[in-house]
Design an enzyme around this catalytic site. Structure first.
Site, PDB file in Angstrom:
ATOM      1  N   PHE A 172       0.864  -1.187   0.000  1.00 58.55           N
ATOM      2  CA  PHE A 172       0.000   0.000   0.000  1.00 58.55           C
ATOM      3  C   PHE A 172       0.895   1.229   0.000  1.00 58.55           C
ATOM      4  CE2 PHE A 172      -2.398   3.537   1.565  1.00 58.55           C
ATOM      5  CZ  PHE A 172      -3.617   3.391   0.928  1.00 58.55           C
ATOM      6  N   LYS A 309       1.610  10.784   8.222  1.00 61.39           N
ATOM      7  CA  LYS A 309       0.869  10.217   9.363  1.00 61.39           C
ATOM      8  C   LYS A 309       1.363  10.739  10.723  1.00 61.39           C
ATOM      9  CE  LYS A 309      -1.129   5.903   7.567  1.00 61.39           C
ATOM     10  NZ  LYS A 309      -2.471   5.753   8.096  1.00 61.39           N
ATOM     11  N   THR A 333       2.004  24.495  -4.916  1.00 58.32           N
ATOM     12  CA  THR A 333       1.682  25.786  -4.292  1.00 58.32           C
ATOM     13  C   THR A 333       2.265  25.894  -2.890  1.00 58.32           C
ATOM     14  OG1 THR A 333      -0.353  26.031  -5.560  1.00 58.32           O
ATOM     15  CG2 THR A 333      -0.182  27.326  -3.536  1.00 58.32           C
TER      16      THR A 333
END
Lengths: 447, 447
Positions: A172, A309, A333
């Protein structure tokens, strides 16, 4: 515990919220104002020991005093009220924040950091860096050709090259188009979304207990490494980088040996393929070292290490040789967020001043020694307090999670039938005892 | 002005920072604590009128009192110290925040909002939504087949379908793998990065002044629309959605007529292709309406509208018929940020209580009337205070930007030779006069 979880107040709020958002994934509604340390309080006033911690993203406890103090810091408030575009107008204390939040814990030799807003963005920008590096090598570090400059504007080769990132089965790495291509944890995450034709190697699925299955485990690790080397040599889309999680988390808490990772890095080096370690979930202390890959005793650092996280700030570390030749190639940005960098620095202070890595090792060792004594659960595995075990199937696992939540312990699953423990770094032995006792009770309810 | 820009203090800081990060894109280092309203102060104590505003992302002025007050709000501090995984444990006031920050300004008929962390992520999740919707239609809303479920795990069709997003020449939709594929502003953003084989239609490049080129402009708009319809009908990768910016910003501030966008939506509807409007840069009032697409007088809202930048919060609005059939298909760890949602709500309060949209229209109209009276500059164009003009070439444009910065006005470029004005919503006529006077002086330095 005052009500079932989710209780009536959670349900009422979710009914309102479901007018605007999909709430089917929600466990319960939180009352963060009342939550404290390792305990989360829900909207119905139930207090639960939290071993899931906002999908492994709360580092040092709810309403940590250092975090609350930081929220009152004028520099923090200035950063909140004036969000910098860091690539145009960095704030004058940004360089201090970079040093205090990132360089202090940078893996050895990785002297650069690029910050973004989330874990998927961290991985995708690391992938972009790998592609730029590989493409430059393939053209012999020459200037871009007109054909390359023109063709990329139409998404065609040679300017948009058919290169790849090699990842692993059950991996993942995120949910955007590049990171989702590298992901292989569950079909429901991937189905119907266009993907690049990037290869996957099998990740070793070890058998437990490790000392009873040494030959088998060595064999599946070698098969994985052989597959990696074969793909690097033969894959139609040249491999720019290999990306790997130190412990495959969403995919079922799959571990491999330090020797496996050392060999994996050696294969990458041999073929001039970059080695990216995705520490979005494993990073920031949960395994007992600040970065999980520190446990591998690598001869040198990975080429890039991604994070998010628990660090609150997201991004990746890289070596300066990977800095793109031209500006504006890695750019956006905001380029990160000084607010989250200041929190990352506060987390490091907490880890150091409270010796939290030692705490994680101690409580993790205690949990790893106690869990195998409980009946029904299988394949106890862990590094520090980053621990998992399996139930017989997904239905039994889901029932266990629900039963534990009703008894005041919030814990999550991963893979098909795995329970994953993701305690905060401040999780102590008396919390572990509550967890173990509740688990023992809940296991008695398994059919 | 006390020093050149960047001054010695900016340069010293950048030299330190460049040990860790690429600083070649930086204009100067900001002192946000001293910045106020429309004025940015740099590390050397220079005060500049800011018409660039952190790449169009500061909404209501530096150190806006409402933002500073919010930073002292206990609910805000709780959200900062306890970052929710909103898909698992939304905070109990999240539903109120969703209503106050998003539903209050939701385009009519778009009753859902999905929040993320940045503009690229907003667009990519909108693209994913379009692919899921299209794939469901193509399979007749049937269940996933085993072949689909298995093949997607290897990034192969039919599970990873060869569908596409149609975008436009000069478009900018972000820098991650899907959003960068849809981008076509500059080669340096795209080169060496693998891209999907998604099509581009020509975006009309209008001639100015509009009333002198009506036939030409109508003709290029029709050519663009014909190309869109032809690609939708014939492109090998079926088109799931068309994505368009109301004003192509990074690509050079390219406008099209309201009639063009109405016809574009009609073509999408005719062929059951979703119509996504990317308001990351145009949204939140800069054009004189809260969303730029309000000026088009569409018979119904676009299917999705994405936002970020000035709103501080990022995400997209969608109609409930686009909600994925299963949970966890649009999902990630944080799913947005209550901190930024609370700021978005505060922005809406400022816009309403100070009637800032009227202000934008007035000052924008004033600027649009005055700019054409200045020599040398061409193609003045704008919607509200979202205004641009061209110099003869990029070198002259770059010199103008530098000259203006030395004279105390910070302004940015886009496209090849364009100056783009991105003032905050609080930019008033006396600020416009400073801008115009400085521009007039700087234009005298052009060769």
């Amino acid at each position: 515990m005052k009500t079932a979880v989710p209780g009536p107040e959670s349900k009422a709020i979710l009914q309102r919220l479901s007018q605007y958002q999909d709430t089917r994934s929600v466990f319960f509604v939180a009352d963060f104002e009342k939550s404290k340390g390792n305990y989360i309080v829900d909207a119905d006033g139930n207090t639960m020991l939290d071993v899931f911690a906002q999908i492994a993203s709360i580092p040092v406890g709810y309403n940590n005093p250092a975090f609350l103090a930081l929220a009152k810091d004028p520099a923090f408030q200035t950063a909140l009220a004036n969000r910098a575009a860091l690539g145009v107008n960095p704030n004058k204390d940004w360089v201090d924040q970079v040093e205090k939040a990132f360089m202090r814990v940078a893996p050895k030799g990785l002297d650069q950091v690029f910050t973004v807003m989330c874990g998927s963005c961290a991985n995708e920008n690391a992938f972009k860096t790998a592609f730029m590096y590989k493409a430059a090598k393939l053209r012999g570090d020459a200037e871009f050709t007109m054909d390359e400059l023109n063709s990329c504007m139409n998404n065609q080769a040679p300017g948009s090259p058919d290169l790849s990132i090699l990842s692993f089965s059950q991996a993942f790495h995120g949910r955007l188009f590049g990171s989702l291509t590298a992901t292989a944890s569950k079909a429901i995450h991937k189905i119907d979304i266009p993907a690049f034709n990037w290869p996957k190697a099998p990740f070793p699925l070890l058998k437990y207990p490790l000392d009873e299955h040494q030959d088998y485990n060595r064999s599946v690790e070698q098969q994985s490494l052989q597959a990696v080397e074969q793909l690097i040599k033969e894959n139609k889309q040249p491999v720019a980088a290999v990306v790997v999680e130190p412990i495959q988390s969403e995919g079922g808490d799959n571990h491999a040996s330090p020797s496996y990772f050392r060999q994996l890095q050696a294969i990458c080096k041999k073929h001039d393929v970059l080695f990216i370690v995705d520490e979005v979930q494993t990073g920031v202390g949960g395994t007992g070292t600040f970065w999980a890959h520190e446990a591998w005793d690598l001869p040198e650092s990975p080429d890039m290490v991604t994070f998010s996280k628990k660090f609150q700030a997201a991004g990746f570390f890289l070596n300066s040789r990977l800095r793109p030749t031209q500006p504006y190639r890695l750019y956006n940005t905001w380029m990160g967020d000084p607010v989250r960098a200041m929190q990352a620095a506060a987390i490091i202070n907490e880890v150091e001043s409270k010796d939290l890595l030692t705490n994680v090792k101690q409580v993790g060792g205690y949990l790893q020694s106690q869990l195998p004594t409980l009946p029904t659960l299988a394949n106890v595995r862990g590094q520090g307090a980053f621990i998992a075990f399996d139930l017989v199937d997904g239905a039994h696992r889901d029932k266990l999670l629900t039963d534990m939540r009703q008894r005041g312990v919030n814990v999550g699953g991963c893979g098909d039938r795995t329970v994953r423990l993701r305690p905060m770094l401040t999780f102590q032995q008396h919390h572990a005892d509550i967890f173990l006792n509740t688990l023992e009770d809940a296991l008695k309810l398994q059919q």
